[in-house]
Write an enzyme that holds these catalytic residues in place. Structure first.
Site, mmCIF file in Angstrom:
data_model
loop_
_atom_site.group_PDB
_atom_site.id
_atom_site.type_symbol
_atom_site.label_atom_id
_atom_site.label_comp_id
_atom_site.label_asym_id
_atom_site.label_seq_id
_atom_site.Cartn_x
_atom_site.Cartn_y
_atom_site.Cartn_z
ATOM 1 N N GLU A 239 3.352 -65.886 24.778
ATOM 2 C CA GLU A 239 4.200 -65.947 25.969
ATOM 3 C C GLU A 239 5.395 -65.017 25.806
ATOM 4 O O GLU A 239 6.336 -65.330 25.071
ATOM 5 C CB GLU A 239 4.693 -67.375 26.248
ATOM 6 C CG GLU A 239 3.622 -68.333 26.694
ATOM 7 C CD GLU A 239 4.188 -69.690 27.124
ATOM 8 O OE1 GLU A 239 5.410 -69.769 27.397
ATOM 9 O OE2 GLU A 239 3.418 -70.662 27.167
ATOM 10 N N GLU B 276 2.894 -75.393 22.421
ATOM 11 C CA GLU B 276 4.304 -75.524 22.028
ATOM 12 C C GLU B 276 4.606 -76.904 21.437
ATOM 13 O O GLU B 276 5.686 -77.456 21.640
ATOM 14 C CB GLU B 276 5.217 -75.242 23.230
ATOM 15 C CG GLU B 276 5.129 -73.815 23.744
ATOM 16 C CD GLU B 276 6.116 -73.520 24.858
ATOM 17 O OE1 GLU B 276 6.446 -74.440 25.625
ATOM 18 O OE2 GLU B 276 6.567 -72.370 24.947
#
Length: 887
Positions: free
Chosen positions: A263, A194
């Protein structure tokens, strides 16, 4: 019936032995698959030369014990997963620079081998930054002490350490022959995590870092694809992937890359004082179905099993010890129903579509209405012939829709997707839940066999079994307690001193108060005030070892009135961390303790600058240093008997011994009677506890699955303690005399601590005649050969206890028009009088059962022309207790 149960028990033991041998053999041989390669095209990952549609289950190995891993993996596979995904936790594996730990909960090789032996693949996210609501985002705290280091940017000291650790992990996997081309389960790796969320904070150095990280990873020769999640500028040979609640609209940054969802947030994390998250199964299934409908090919549940933040591993600040995450498998590894079962059905439907999904390069789009659409996949099947699958979506949040598709009529509930594996028949709709609902029951401990002699130690009051009536206590010193303290002119940053070896850091300075100061205070009112520009997470202020007050917050201003006596006074400040920051840019600069200026106000001659005072520092607690929570060292401390009428006191150590509950159900400590602190069982750190009440407002009275989900929607537990039960893994318990030690910070009553077991004690099923047939029927020879029409198959109610349990009673059963919901069913106007006997005969005494929802199953039609439903409520009990039941 008793004989059949004994036969079942013997068969189960034999089956368990066979499974164990099958699992153990490949671990010994070191090979789990015939070696194969993994590549990809724009459509999907290509495994052994074939495109695959993959479902992945997120499981973090340190959030469970090694003894739990096999069951978690098996339940993931049973639920339809093809892949297990995990982060690699740097600070767990290298707690001290150059000293590695791959044992116990950090035995990564063992975890990967268990995945391989189960026949599942692995997506290994090395990072090494992980976020994950994990302490310091997975970074070891020693990293911040390296001169000139800046995390996650084009910084040579950081890149050197990052490359060393990533190389260590890749080499470890290669040496253990765990990559797919070696016959192992690893099919994909991840570098960074991320980073796109923070990249702009680093400017050009951030962009350069992304390129370096990708090049470094590829240069390790792992032989499998690498991904970067939430990284729109990922280099061409790295797959960029999506994270979020919904990823059906995501497109990678190149047409040569497949659509991956690393995710899928199926719940959310919880902070102390917060309510509990809940994402409805219908919405989660909708998000997943939409992802595959619109071209996705790999989806991972974050989390499939959340687990527990044992010890001091929770990040934050202020993340709770439980990492349940509202996942399909709960904190203890039990199935969360209906979420687990509904997703299992979804995965089965997607697998039925896989031949068509991989045959088509892209779906055909067809608009069915203003908010309704179809995506059709068709092509040539691998075994010859044409294949076709379709997804029909209704994205209207409020209204059902009636649509025409391929000449047939379909009804689509609001916010739902219907899946048609043959482009004709509906196998699954995301809004129609046919899976059972489980209600977790928390029961007082039943002593294990052979421990009946200690029953007199258990106190019973109001039907609660308390853990012990015999407790010992020890007072933790207030202030400087050991010779390993030091003095420094000025206030030091908390982590620079503690190195995160403890949550606690004592600061002590001497304050001299004159007679003039006393007179000044008598004349002008209030005494002095400690004022600090900014602090985190907990600050306690003591004067002459007496608590003046405490402040809790995240980089908040601290103002605490204090009272001094004439002469010399000891001012003690205790700073405390409750999980280090795990998210954001410049983590190395976040720190803990104090920021800015600190002063003591209210003196006659003006304020005192505490920032420049001489301070004596002491890291941690004396009890921590003496390891009085361990079996080996606790007897060396000077414990005293705690009287039952003792008043709650701050900074107290408590200990007792207890025997474990009988059976195999997960064990928890109920610490609702305590304040805040930490707990250990047999030296194993259970985690932090805190009896803090969540806000009263914010929880919805009813949870509507329709519409986009966010972490504030459908929350529960408002106005109640955020967490009261703390997991004690069975493998950490001895047959008897288990040592429980607590450090209590604020005051509590250990005599009201109880040990309990958790299980899915109540199961409910509610399925109507209009529900789709069981997914397993699509794979039967009769359907495949064309001798059976799927439309002729009746739906079923499926009840399934946890392993080691059987259905001990049927509390309610009605075929007709029952009213209500689980644990609140009632008979409606239409009811088959034989419902209870039919269901009892099919289910009682069995681990699982199927009951057909049809007039045939119940012999007659109780109300012709009326749509009928079967509602069942049952109870599960440990199978060893069944011999005591009469049938």
């Amino acid at each position: 019936m008793a004989e059949s149960i004994r036969t079942f028990s013997l068969q189960w033991r034999i089956l368990s032995l066979i499974i164990a041998l099958l699992v153990y053999f490949p671990i010994l041989s070191g090979s789990y698959f015939k070696p194969f390669n993994v590549s990809y095209d724009h459509r999907a990952l290509i495994i052994a030369g074939k495109r695959r549609m993959l479902v992945s289950a997120g499981i973090h190995y340190p959030r469970a014990t090694p003894e739990m891993w096999s069951d978690l993996i098996a339940k993931s596979k049973e639920g339809g997963a093809d892949v297990v995904q995990t982060y690699v936790f740097w600070n767990g594996h290298e707690p001290v620079k150059g000293q590695y730990n791959f044992e116990g909960r950090y035995d990564l090789v063992k975890f990967v081998k268990l995945i391989g032996s189960s026949g599942l693949y692995l997506h290994l996210r090395i990072g090494p930054y992980v976020c994950a609501e994990w302490n310091f985002g997975g970074f070891p705290v020693w990293l911040r002490d390296i001169p000139g280091i800046e995390f996650r940017t084009d910084n040579e000291p950081f890149k050197k350490e990052m490359q060393k650790f990533v190389t260590k992990i890749v080499d470890l996997m290669r040496e253990a022959k765990l990559f797919c081309w070696q016959g192992g389960p690893i099919i994909m790796l991840q570098i960074e995590n991320e980073y796109g969320d923070v990249e702009k904070s680093y400017g050009q150095k951030g962009k350069d870092y992304v390129k370096w990280a990708a090049s470094m990873a590829l240069g390790l020769g792992a032989g499998v694809p690498w991904v970067m999640c939430k990284q729109t500028d990922a280099p061409e040979n790295i797959i960029d992937a999506c994270n979020g609640y919904y990823c059906d609209g995501f497109k990678p940054n190149s047409r040569t890359k497949p659509v991956l969802w690393t995710e899928d947030w199926d719940g959310w994390y919880t902070k102390w004082g917060g309510s509990l998250p809940h994402r409805p199964a219908e919405d989660l299934a909708f998000a997943v179905a939409r992802f595959y409908q619109r071209g996705g090919s790999f989806q991972n549940y974050y989390m499939y099993f959340g687990g527990t933040n044992f010890g001091r591993t929770s990040g934050g600040p202020f993340y709770i010890t439980s990492y349940d995450y509202d996942a399909p498998l709960d904190e203890y590894g039990l199935r969360s129903e209906p979420k687990w079962g509904h997703l299992k059905d979804l995965h089965a439907a997607i697998k039925l579509c896989e031949p068509a999904l991989v045959a088509a390069d892209a779906p055909q789009y067809r608009k069915l209405g203003s908010k309704q659409e179809a995506h059709i996949y068709h092509g040539d099947g691998e075994t010859g012939g044409k294949v076709c699958a379709a997804f029909l979506a209704n994205i209207d949040e409020h209204k059902s829709a009636h649509v025409k598709f391929n000449g047939q009529s379909y009804t689509l509930p609001p916010w739902s997707v219907s899946i048609l594996p043959d482009c004709r028949h509906v196998a699954f709709n995301t809004a129609k839940v046919g899976a059972q609902t489980s209600v977790k029951t928390v029961e007082s401990a039943r002593p294990s066999l052979g421990s009946m002699s200690i029953l007199q130690k258990v106190v019973r009051q109001d039907n609660v079994s308390y853990i012990s009536k015999s407790w010992m206590a020890l007072k933790e010193p207030i202030g400087i307690w050991g010779e390993n303290n030091f003095t420094f002119q000025g206030l030091l940053e908390h982590l620079n001193v503690t190195k995160d070896r403890s949550d606690y850091l004592w600061h002590k300075t001497r304050i001299s108060v004159s007679e003039d100061d006393i007179s000044f205070w008598k004349k002008n009112g209030p005494n002095s005030t400690v004022s600090i520009d900014s602090m985190r997470d907990v600050l306690r202020v003591f004067v002459n070892k007496q608590l003046a007050g405490s402040i809790v917050g995240h980089w908040v201003k601290a103002v605490q009135p204090v009272r001094f006596i004439q002469g010399n006074n000891d001012l003690l400040l205790l700073t405390q961390t409750v999980g280090l920051q795990n998210y954001g840019a410049f983590l190395e600069k976040d720190g803990a303790g104090f920021r800015g200026k600190a002063k003591l106000t209210g003196f006659k001659n003006g304020d005192l600058d505490l920032s420049k005072s001489s301070w004596t520092y002491q890291v941690g607690l004396k009890g921590e240093a003496d390891k009085i929570y361990t079996v080996e060292h606790n007897e060396k401390a000077e414990w005293s008997t705690l009287e039952t009428d003792a008043s709650p006191s701050i900074f107290m150590w408590y200990k007792t011994y207890f025997d474990p509950p009988a059976g195999t159900d997960p064990v928890v400590l109920n610490l609702e009677s305590m304040g805040r602190g930490q707990a250990w069982v047999n030296g194993q750190h259970i985690g932090r506890y805190w009896n803090i009440i969540s806000q009263k407002d914010g929880c919805d009275r009813t949870c509507d699955y329709r519409g986009a989900y966010n972490s504030d929607k459908c929350t529960t537990n408002c106005g109640k303690p955020t967490q009261t039960r703390y997991h004690v893994p069975r493998s950490w318990l001895k047959p008897s005399s288990n040592l429980l030690v607590l450090f209590e910070e604020t005051g509590g009553n250990p005599f009201k601590i109880s040990v309990k077991t958790v299980t899915a004690g109540i199961l409910c099923g509610q399925v109507s005649e209009s529900h789709y047939p069981p997914l397993r029927k699509w794979s039967t020879p009769d359907y495949i050969n064309g001798t059976m029409s799927i439309n002729s198959v009746a739906p079923e109610v499926h009840l399934h206890c946890e392993d080691g349990h059987v259905i001990s009673s049927i509390e309610f059963a009605s075929y007709g028009t029952p009213r209500g919901s689980c644990d609140g069913f009632s008979i409606g106007k239409c009811h088959a009088s034989n419902s209870l006997s039919i269901v009892s005969e099919a289910c009682k005494g069995r681990n699982s059962c199927f009951i057909e929802v049809s007039n045939t199953a119940f012999i007659s039609d109780p109300c012709s022309g009326t749509l009928k439903t079967l509602a069942v409520m049952s109870r599960c009990s440990p199978s060893q207790n069944m011999s005591d039941l009469s049938f």
